[in-house]
Scaffold this active site. Structure first.
Site, mmCIF file in Angstrom:
data_model
loop_
_atom_site.group_PDB
_atom_site.id
_atom_site.type_symbol
_atom_site.label_atom_id
_atom_site.label_comp_id
_atom_site.label_asym_id
_atom_site.label_seq_id
_atom_site.Cartn_x
_atom_site.Cartn_y
_atom_site.Cartn_z
ATOM 1 C CE1 TYR A 199 0.427 1.467 -3.580
ATOM 2 C CE2 TYR A 199 1.376 1.472 -1.380
ATOM 3 C CZ TYR A 199 0.668 2.107 -2.379
ATOM 4 O OH TYR A 199 0.212 3.385 -2.180
ATOM 5 C CB SER A 200 7.662 -0.299 -2.989
ATOM 6 O OG SER A 200 8.750 0.313 -2.308
ATOM 7 C CG ASN A 201 4.413 3.619 0.937
ATOM 8 O OD1 ASN A 201 3.512 4.305 0.486
ATOM 9 N ND2 ASN A 201 4.181 2.571 1.721
ATOM 10 C CG PHE A 210 9.996 3.388 9.111
ATOM 11 C CD1 PHE A 210 10.810 4.484 8.912
ATOM 12 C CD2 PHE A 210 8.631 3.512 8.854
ATOM 13 C CE1 PHE A 210 10.292 5.695 8.471
ATOM 14 C CE2 PHE A 210 8.100 4.712 8.420
ATOM 15 C CZ PHE A 210 8.933 5.814 8.234
ATOM 16 C CB SER A 243 -1.080 5.857 -1.073
ATOM 17 O OG SER A 243 0.075 5.417 -0.397
ATOM 18 N N GLY A 278 -5.829 5.563 0.120
ATOM 19 C CA GLY A 278 -4.722 6.040 0.922
ATOM 20 C C GLY A 278 -4.963 5.855 2.397
#
Length: 397
Positions: free
Chosen positions: A197-199, A155, A91, A339
């Site tokens: 937090y969201s990718n 996923f 990240s 990350g």
């Protein structure tokens, strides 16, 4: 989503802990001895003692550049890590993406107050998601409420657990398919009503860059950041499954626990991360990038002020636009990002004036953490914090 057990400094967690701070206390070097990085070296060695195969850390300050590489780069061979190791930065990619979007705003090509719907019509819809209500700014500071696709059970099974990983490690995922996974779930909250937090936010940000410029986001990152700063170890791999040399191997447990077999997870198709976390770099380049960013070399003052305008995230952490503000135990404030991706945990921390920077990488994702190393570099000693119960699923964070 239990963020309390997933924090190491400058690392924003996703659904399950990637690693926890297991570093032992380090002894600070006496002031003026010329060994100011002794505590940092000791903290990095403690991470290896906690079970991580190897660490590479590089710090830069007024005295020059210093590096340490305790542990090994390849299990079973004794091959050491290198200060020049390239690694997957997870990240940390988000800071590059946010910088490009802010440059586009400075050029008048978009506004952070634009709705996602303007650039990606119809994409953010389903189960309560509505791109007509979400701004680009909310994507960048994680206040959109958009569900994180990496927490979807299917996923996780297909990409982070052992059987799924080995069956799908080379599969190519399209960014719109990643968004579709998120749309199967309800939002975390209404846009602007919280922080999570969201990718998925940064997958959308990468798609916005592509829509505005007509080029893949990686092309814009290379043209606007990598080439001007001469970041020779930094790349946007796309679907390339290998890590350029020099590099070490990356290891994970591919399980819910930190026990059991260790697997080499170096090779994978990073399209599962896209603009949320696919990039590759080394510690020297990351120090240079964040230093240049905070010194105003990449953004006009107005956009840098927007980037460093933060919202509460965790107890000692506030989140800006692809950038974290962290208050360390000794009162020092640093900026950066963390990350994680399979077999790789990374961190960057820089003072606001850009005079002192540290970047590091662990080539194992099931033990240890980066918090103690960052604390040691800026405070002169590690926190000595320990945590138990960390899981070993290498998530994108």
């Amino acid at each position: 989503m239990d963020v309390r057990t997933t924090r190491t400094a400058l690392v924003a967690a996703t659904a399950v802990a990637l690693s926890a701070a297991l570093v032992a206390p380090a002894v600070a070097a006496p002031a003026g001895t010329g060994h100011e990085h002794a505590a940092t070296r000791a903290a990095a060695e403690a991470v290896v003692e906690a079970g991580v195969p190897g660490v590479t850390v590089t710090a830069r300050d007024g005295r020059g550049t210093w590096s340490a590489t305790p542990g090994v780069g390849r299990i079973g061979t004794g091959k050491p890590r290198s200060a020049d190791d390239r690694y997957r930065v997870g990240s940390i990619t988000k800071t590059f993406v946010a910088t490009v979007l802010l440059q586009l705003e400075a050029e008048g090509r978009l506004s952070l107050d634009d709705r996602v719907e303007k650039w990606l019509p119809g994409l953010v819809r389903g189960n309560g998601h509505d791109g007509r209500r979400i701004t680009l700014r909310q994507l960048l500071n994680h206040t959109s409420g958009v569900h994180d696709y990496t927490t979807d059970d299917g996923f996780v099974r297909d990409h982070f657990m052992k059987d799924g990983f080995f069956a799908h490690r080379y599969d190519t995922k399209k960014p719109r398919d990643l968004v579709a996974v998120a749309m199967r779930h309800e939002p975390e909250f209404a846009p602007g009503a919280g922080w999570s937090y969201s990718n998925t936010n940064y997958v959308l940000a990468g798609l916005v860059i592509e829509k505005v410029t007509g080029h893949p986001y990686g092309t814009e990152v290379e043209r606007r950041i990598i080439r001007p700063l001469r970041l020779t170890a930094t790349s946007v791999p796309g679907t390339r499954v290998t890590v350029p040399r020099p590099s070490s191997r990356a290891y994970g447990k591919l399980a819910e626990t930190a026990t059991g077999p260790t697997y080499d997870v170096t090779e994978l198709n990073p399209s599962i991360a896209y603009a949320a976390g696919e990039m590759i770099s080394d510690s020297k380049d990351l120090d240079r990038f964040y230093t240049a960013l905070l010194r105003g070399r990449l953004l006009p003052r107005e956009q840098l002020n927007e980037m460093t305008t933060t919202v509460p995230a965790f107890a000692n952490i506030r989140y800006g636009l692809g950038l974290m503000r962290v208050e360390l135990s000794c009162g020092v404030t640093v900026w950066g990002h963390g990350g994680g991706i399979h077999g790789s945990v990374s961190d960057v921390a820089v003072t606001r004036d850009g005079r002192h920077a540290v970047a590091l990488n662990l080539n194992g994702d099931w033990a240890g953490g980066t918090e103690g190393v960052v604390e040691a570099e800026f405070c002169g000693e590690a926190t000595g914090a320990t945590a138990t119960g960390a899981t070993a699923i290498g998530r994108l964070h």
